[in-house]
Write a protein that holds these residues in place. Structure first.
Motif, short mmCIF file in Angstrom:
data_model
loop_
_atom_site.label_atom_id
_atom_site.label_comp_id
_atom_site.label_asym_id
_atom_site.label_seq_id
_atom_site.Cartn_x
_atom_site.Cartn_y
_atom_site.Cartn_z
N GLN A 134 75.41 63.28 37.88
CA GLN A 134 76.05 63.12 39.19
C GLN A 134 76.28 64.50 39.82
OE1 GLN A 134 79.53 60.53 38.92
NE2 GLN A 134 78.62 59.49 37.16
N THR A 257 78.38 61.99 44.03
CA THR A 257 79.59 61.18 43.91
C THR A 257 80.83 61.88 44.46
OG1 THR A 257 79.83 61.97 41.62
CG2 THR A 257 78.76 59.84 41.95
N VAL A 269 78.07 56.14 40.85
CA VAL A 269 76.67 56.05 41.29
C VAL A 269 76.38 54.63 41.75
CG1 VAL A 269 74.27 56.34 40.59
CG2 VAL A 269 76.03 57.86 39.66
#
Length: 287
Positions: A134, A257, A269
């Motif tokens: 992420q 994110t 996600v």
């Protein structure tokens, strides 16, 4: 040990040398590409080569290699570097060449400098939104030049913006123009998702014609299960998005994110990322 290519010769990377009067060194006067190879299979090789040839033409660098000759050279370079590992990136750099003086106008009768080398890249990310890496971004006004569609080696503007993100503890900087409209990241293109609809900024002089961006758009449109749009996107839309992605040859489709310290959507996600990444992964070697 990485084997590089410089002006017709193969050599260990640490032995490669250019003149200090090379215009790529003095002015950033050149074009570059970065092409991923996974287990010897390239992603978007011919589109990368076509973009490079177009970029060279745009800044009037006369390099006579054809697309097929470029492909043969890069495939050969990867084969020579197979001992480095399964996953390699190939950096390709063509500058205008070395003149006998430092002078701004394009010189006549100067041969381009052609330089290529391989480097290791990580395995592709899993098509699994619980396991994928992420990303966190910061947003900032885009202060680069107005010809971002040319993949120039003069990257100082991009570097400064990337450093803004890095210095603040983020992974990237997301850029917007003077009208508050999304352009791209400092080293990547950008997408948003809202209510299941994927959107990315329209291709113009403000953004690089990313090869990964192109593969995503083509593969999603061919699949037809997800709606995708190319249009103007305001930063208000970005901040209200359910999902944000950044895309490049090295990142493929990277889910974001966190933006400016705040969660994107619910902070996890998204499902649309997982569906889109699965479609992209299934077709990326077709380009």
């Amino acid at each position: 040990m990485s084997i590089s290519f410089l002006n017709g010769d193969y050599m260990p990377l640490e032995e490669a040398r250019i003149s200090p009067l090379d215009r790529g060194f003095l002015f950033g006067d050149g074009i570059y590409e970065v092409i991923p190879y996974y287990k010897g299979k390239s992603v978007g090789l011919m589109p990368h080569i076509e973009r490079m040839i177009n970029g060279l033409a745009a800044i009037e660098i006369k390099c006579t290699k054809t697309a097929d000759e470029w492909k043969e050279l890069l495939d050969d370079l990867v084969a020579r570097n197979e001992s480095m590992g399964d996953n390699l990136g190939v950096y390709v750099h063509v500058s205008r060449g070395a003149d006998v003086k430092r002078y701004h106008p394009y010189p006549e009768g100067v041969e381009p400098t052609v330089f290529c080398f391989c480097f290791n890249i990580k395995d592709p990310e899993p098509v699994d939104r619980t396991k994928v890496t992420q990303y966190s971004l910061v947003s900032t006004e885009d202060l680069r030049w107005q010809r971002c569609h040319i993949k120039s080696t003069a990257l100082l503007g991009n570097v400064i913006h990337f450093q803004e993100g890095y210095s603040s503890g983020a992974d990237e900087a997301l850029l917007y123009n003077a009208n508050g409209e999304l352009t791209e990241g400092s080293s990547c293109n950008a997408f948003i998702v809202k209510d299941g609809i994927i959107a990315t900024p329209i291709q113009d002089n403000q953004i690089l014609p990313g090869i990964t961006r192109r593969i995503i758009l083509d593969s999603l449109k061919a699949d037809g299960s997800l709606q995708v749009e190319e249009r103007t996107i305001t930063m208000d839309e970005v901040r209200d998005a359910d999902e944000i992605w950044i895309t490049s040859s090295s990142k493929e489709i990277a889910p974001v994110t966190k933006l400016d310290g705040k969660p994107v959507g619910d902070g996890s996600v998204g499902e649309i990322w997982e569906k889109a990444f699965a479609i992209y992964t299934a077709s990326k070697y077709d380009f």
